[in-house]
Scaffold this motif. Structure first.
Motif, PDB file in Angstrom:
ATOM      1  N   ALA A   1       0.820  -1.203   0.000  1.00 30.38           N
ATOM      2  CA  ALA A   1       0.000   0.000   0.000  1.00 30.38           C
ATOM      3  C   ALA A   1       0.856   1.257   0.000  1.00 30.38           C
ATOM      4  O   ALA A   1       0.585   2.221  -0.733  1.00 30.38           O
ATOM      5  N   LEU A   2       1.931   1.263   0.799  1.00 31.76           N
ATOM      6  CA  LEU A   2       2.797   2.446   0.855  1.00 31.76           C
ATOM      7  C   LEU A   2       3.569   2.643  -0.440  1.00 31.76           C
ATOM      8  O   LEU A   2       3.787   3.779  -0.871  1.00 31.76           O
ATOM      9  N   ARG A   3       3.966   1.546  -1.093  1.00 31.34           N
ATOM     10  CA  ARG A   3       4.630   1.698  -2.396  1.00 31.34           C
ATOM     11  C   ARG A   3       3.683   2.344  -3.398  1.00 31.34           C
ATOM     12  O   ARG A   3       4.089   3.206  -4.190  1.00 31.34           O
ATOM     13  N   GLY A   4       2.427   1.943  -3.371  1.00 30.92           N
ATOM     14  CA  GLY A   4       1.446   2.560  -4.256  1.00 30.92           C
ATOM     15  C   GLY A   4       1.248   4.024  -3.943  1.00 30.92           C
ATOM     16  O   GLY A   4       1.160   4.870  -4.843  1.00 30.92           O
ATOM     17  N   ARG A   5       1.194   4.351  -2.650  1.00 31.61           N
ATOM     18  CA  ARG A   5       1.002   5.741  -2.262  1.00 31.61           C
ATOM     19  C   ARG A   5       2.220   6.583  -2.644  1.00 31.61           C
ATOM     20  O   ARG A   5       2.103   7.734  -3.066  1.00 31.61           O
ATOM     21  N   GLN A   6       3.420   6.017  -2.515  1.00 27.89           N
ATOM     22  CA  GLN A   6       4.632   6.737  -2.909  1.00 27.89           C
ATOM     23  C   GLN A   6       4.672   6.965  -4.413  1.00 27.89           C
ATOM     24  O   GLN A   6       5.123   8.020  -4.885  1.00 27.89           O
ATOM     25  N   LEU A   7       4.181   6.000  -5.187  1.00 28.35           N
ATOM     26  CA  LEU A   7       4.065   6.185  -6.631  1.00 28.35           C
ATOM     27  C   LEU A   7       3.120   7.342  -6.937  1.00 28.35           C
ATOM     28  O   LEU A   7       3.413   8.202  -7.787  1.00 28.35           O
ATOM     29  N   LEU A   8       2.004   7.385  -6.245  1.00 29.42           N
ATOM     30  CA  LEU A   8       1.039   8.466  -6.424  1.00 29.42           C
ATOM     31  C   LEU A   8       1.664   9.808  -6.055  1.00 29.42           C
ATOM     32  O   LEU A   8       1.459  10.818  -6.746  1.00 29.42           O
ATOM     33  N   HIS A   9       2.426   9.814  -4.994  1.00 31.57           N
ATOM     34  CA  HIS A   9       3.114  11.025  -4.534  1.00 31.57           C
ATOM     35  C   HIS A   9       4.046  11.545  -5.632  1.00 31.57           C
ATOM     36  O   HIS A   9       4.058  12.744  -5.949  1.00 31.57           O
ATOM     37  N   ARG A  10       4.833  10.651  -6.226  1.00 33.82           N
ATOM     38  CA  ARG A  10       5.762  11.065  -7.284  1.00 33.82           C
ATOM     39  C   ARG A  10       5.017  11.556  -8.523  1.00 33.82           C
ATOM     40  O   ARG A  10       5.436  12.511  -9.181  1.00 33.82           O
ATOM     41  N   ARG A  11       3.937  10.883  -8.863  1.00 33.58           N
ATOM     42  CA  ARG A  11       3.160  11.309 -10.035  1.00 33.58           C
ATOM     43  C   ARG A  11       2.598  12.712  -9.855  1.00 33.58           C
ATOM     44  O   ARG A  11       2.386  13.431 -10.836  1.00 33.58           O
ATOM     45  N   SER A  12       2.346  13.110  -8.627  1.00 31.51           N
ATOM     46  CA  SER A  12       1.816  14.450  -8.373  1.00 31.51           C
ATOM     47  C   SER A  12       2.922  15.500  -8.330  1.00 31.51           C
ATOM     48  O   SER A  12       2.650  16.682  -8.122  1.00 31.51           O
ATOM     49  N   GLY A  13       4.179  15.058  -8.525  1.00 28.86           N
ATOM     50  CA  GLY A  13       5.297  15.993  -8.576  1.00 28.86           C
ATOM     51  C   GLY A  13       6.096  16.088  -7.295  1.00 28.86           C
ATOM     52  O   GLY A  13       7.049  16.863  -7.220  1.00 28.86           O
ATOM     53  N   GLY A  14       5.738  15.310  -6.269  1.00 28.24           N
ATOM     54  CA  GLY A  14       6.439  15.377  -5.001  1.00 28.24           C
ATOM     55  C   GLY A  14       7.510  14.309  -4.856  1.00 28.24           C
ATOM     56  O   GLY A  14       7.755  13.516  -5.760  1.00 28.24           O
ATOM     57  N   ASP A  15       8.146  14.306  -3.697  1.00 30.64           N
ATOM     58  CA  ASP A  15       9.204  13.346  -3.392  1.00 30.64           C
ATOM     59  C   ASP A  15       8.983  12.825  -1.979  1.00 30.64           C
ATOM     60  O   ASP A  15       9.239  13.544  -1.004  1.00 30.64           O
ATOM     61  N   PRO A  16       8.519  11.573  -1.824  1.00 32.11           N
ATOM     62  CA  PRO A  16       8.244  11.051  -0.480  1.00 32.11           C
ATOM     63  C   PRO A  16       9.489  10.872   0.373  1.00 32.11           C
ATOM     64  O   PRO A  16       9.390  10.681   1.578  1.00 32.11           O
ATOM     65  N   PHE A  17      10.675  10.953  -0.240  1.00 29.83           N
ATOM     66  CA  PHE A  17      11.928  10.795   0.492  1.00 29.83           C
ATOM     67  C   PHE A  17      12.723  12.106   0.528  1.00 29.83           C
ATOM     68  O   PHE A  17      13.948  12.096   0.660  1.00 29.83           O
ATOM     69  N   ALA A  18      12.048  13.229   0.434  1.00 32.60           N
ATOM     70  CA  ALA A  18      12.725  14.528   0.381  1.00 32.60           C
ATOM     71  C   ALA A  18      13.619  14.764   1.591  1.00 32.60           C
ATOM     72  O   ALA A  18      14.643  15.443   1.483  1.00 32.60           O
ATOM     73  N   GLY A  19      13.244  14.204   2.730  1.00 35.71           N
ATOM     74  CA  GLY A  19      14.036  14.403   3.935  1.00 35.71           C
ATOM     75  C   GLY A  19      15.472  13.931   3.810  1.00 35.71           C
ATOM     76  O   GLY A  19      16.360  14.430   4.502  1.00 35.71           O
ATOM     77  N   ARG A  20      15.703  12.966   2.927  1.00 36.18           N
ATOM     78  CA  ARG A  20      17.067  12.469   2.722  1.00 36.18           C
ATOM     79  C   ARG A  20      18.001  13.547   2.202  1.00 36.18           C
ATOM     80  O   ARG A  20      19.201  13.537   2.474  1.00 36.18           O
ATOM     81  N   ARG A  21      17.458  14.494   1.439  1.00 36.27           N
ATOM     82  CA  ARG A  21      18.297  15.417   0.679  1.00 36.27           C
ATOM     83  C   ARG A  21      18.150  16.869   1.103  1.00 36.27           C
ATOM     84  O   ARG A  21      18.855  17.737   0.580  1.00 36.27           O
ATOM     85  N   VAL A  22      17.264  17.144   2.052  1.00 35.94           N
ATOM     86  CA  VAL A  22      16.966  18.538   2.345  1.00 35.94           C
ATOM     87  C   VAL A  22      18.185  19.293   2.858  1.00 35.94           C
ATOM     88  O   VAL A  22      18.415  20.455   2.468  1.00 35.94           O
ATOM     89  N   ALA A  23      19.023  18.683   3.693  1.00 37.28           N
ATOM     90  CA  ALA A  23      20.208  19.386   4.185  1.00 37.28           C
ATOM     91  C   ALA A  23      21.166  19.724   3.037  1.00 37.28           C
ATOM     92  O   ALA A  23      21.754  20.812   2.996  1.00 37.28           O
ATOM     93  N   GLU A  24      21.291  18.798   2.084  1.00 36.20           N
ATOM     94  CA  GLU A  24      22.131  19.049   0.905  1.00 36.20           C
ATOM     95  C   GLU A  24      21.594  20.207   0.092  1.00 36.20           C
ATOM     96  O   GLU A  24      22.360  21.078  -0.364  1.00 36.20           O
ATOM     97  N   TRP A  25      20.272  20.255  -0.115  1.00 40.88           N
ATOM     98  CA  TRP A  25      19.672  21.348  -0.874  1.00 40.88           C
ATOM     99  C   TRP A  25      19.940  22.682  -0.197  1.00 40.88           C
ATOM    100  O   TRP A  25      20.220  23.688  -0.860  1.00 40.88           O
ATOM    101  N   VAL A  26      19.823  22.702   1.124  1.00 44.78           N
ATOM    102  CA  VAL A  26      20.046  23.945   1.871  1.00 44.78           C
ATOM    103  C   VAL A  26      21.498  24.397   1.732  1.00 44.78           C
ATOM    104  O   VAL A  26      21.770  25.590   1.505  1.00 44.78           O
ATOM    105  N   GLU A  27      22.430  23.475   1.848  1.00 42.89           N
ATOM    106  CA  GLU A  27      23.850  23.830   1.698  1.00 42.89           C
ATOM    107  C   GLU A  27      24.136  24.367   0.301  1.00 42.89           C
ATOM    108  O   GLU A  27      24.857  25.362   0.138  1.00 42.89           O
ATOM    109  N   ARG A  28      23.571  23.728  -0.724  1.00 47.36           N
ATOM    110  CA  ARG A  28      23.818  24.161  -2.103  1.00 47.36           C
ATOM    111  C   ARG A  28      23.204  25.519  -2.396  1.00 47.36           C
ATOM    112  O   ARG A  28      23.640  26.203  -3.326  1.00 47.36           O
ATOM    113  N   ALA A  29      22.205  25.913  -1.612  1.00 43.46           N
ATOM    114  CA  ALA A  29      21.602  27.236  -1.788  1.00 43.46           C
ATOM    115  C   ALA A  29      22.435  28.332  -1.133  1.00 43.46           C
ATOM    116  O   ALA A  29      22.068  29.508  -1.204  1.00 43.46           O
ATOM    117  N   GLY A  30      23.544  27.953  -0.508  1.00 42.97           N
ATOM    118  CA  GLY A  30      24.455  28.945   0.043  1.00 42.97           C
ATOM    119  C   GLY A  30      24.292  29.237   1.523  1.00 42.97           C
ATOM    120  O   GLY A  30      24.935  30.155   2.051  1.00 42.97           O
TER     121      GLY A  30
END
Length: 242
Positions: A142-171
């Motif tokens: 069920a969660l794999r299906g929901r994560q697929l739906l999340h990605r199809r809507s343009g989101g990222d269910p695993f965004a937390g993995r990369r948020v610190a990197e995004w913040v650092e790259r923004a300066g």
């Protein structure tokens, strides 16, 4: 939003707010967290920003009901904020980056509006670290299906993995990240929400049936009926200096 807003979602930034700060809450939804920011210290002015005008209307009504006069709400593109460059002391966002199709653009925009030395505080989920017990085959499917739906809507269910990197790259400087587990909703309630979302998405625009989502929805139906359990969501909380 599937993860839901909790009253303590801003807990990691509240102790850092100072009288006179100019604060924004980007992706504020119906304003529950914005209201907690607006009553953190005095005097303080908080503006909640949301792309959906209906959500903004609901947030304004909530502020009136709560008699909180230190907050305001505006509707805006969240990657093009209606604030001057270097005009904000604290930029806060919770539960947005995993839903937005261009989260890095949002972070760059938060950098633009923050003054030098201003504080960034963002929180976003990482579904790969969510804790579910029991975690059965039906739960996984069920969660794999929901994560697929999340990605199809343009989101990222695993965004937390990369948020610190995004913040650092923004300066940003002095980037501090930590994982916090919250029990915003219960195990059975999560199952019901996943089942409802998948069931609503089974029919495609051309009237066909999405078999992948249909299979995930059947698993969610079984999950709802499997009994009770425990669910804690992993939120990655990042503080950084402009």
């Amino acid at each position: 939003m599937l993860e839901g807003y909790a009253a303590d979602a801003a807990g990691f930034v509240l102790p850092m707010l100072r009288p006179g700060d100019r604060v924004i809450d980007v992706g504020c939804g119906q304003g529950a967290v914005t209201l907690s920011l607006g009553t953190a210290t005095h005097p303080l002015r908080v503006v909640g920003v949301e792309a959906d005008y209906g959500e903004v209307t609901a947030a304004r009504k909530a502020a009136v009901r709560a008699a909180v006069s230190t907050v305001d709400f505006v509707a805006s593109d969240l990657a093009s904020l209606p604030f001057s460059t270097a005009s904000i002391d604290v930029a806060f966002s919770s539960g947005l980056l995993e839903r937005h199709p261009n989260p890095r653009d949002v972070i760059v925009e938060l950098s633009r509006v923050l003054r030098p030395g201003g504080l960034l505080a963002v929180s976003t989920v990482d579904w790969s670290k969510a804790k579910l017990r029991p975690k059965t085959a039906n739960v996984d499917a069920a969660l794999r299906g929901r994560q697929l739906l999340h990605r199809r809507s343009g989101g990222d269910p695993f965004a937390g993995r990369r948020v610190a990197e995004w913040v650092e790259r923004a300066g940003f400087r002095e980037v501090r990240a930590r994982a916090r587990y919250r029990q915003d909703i219960g195990y059975r309630e999560l199952a019901r929400r996943v089942e409802s979302e998948l069931a609503s998405a089974i029919q495609t625009d051309d009237g066909a049936r999405d078999q992948q989502l249909a299979s995930a929805a059947r698993s969610a139906w079984m999950w709802v009926r499997d009994g009770s359990g425990d669910f804690s969501q992993c939120w990655m909380e990042v503080l950084a200096t402009r």
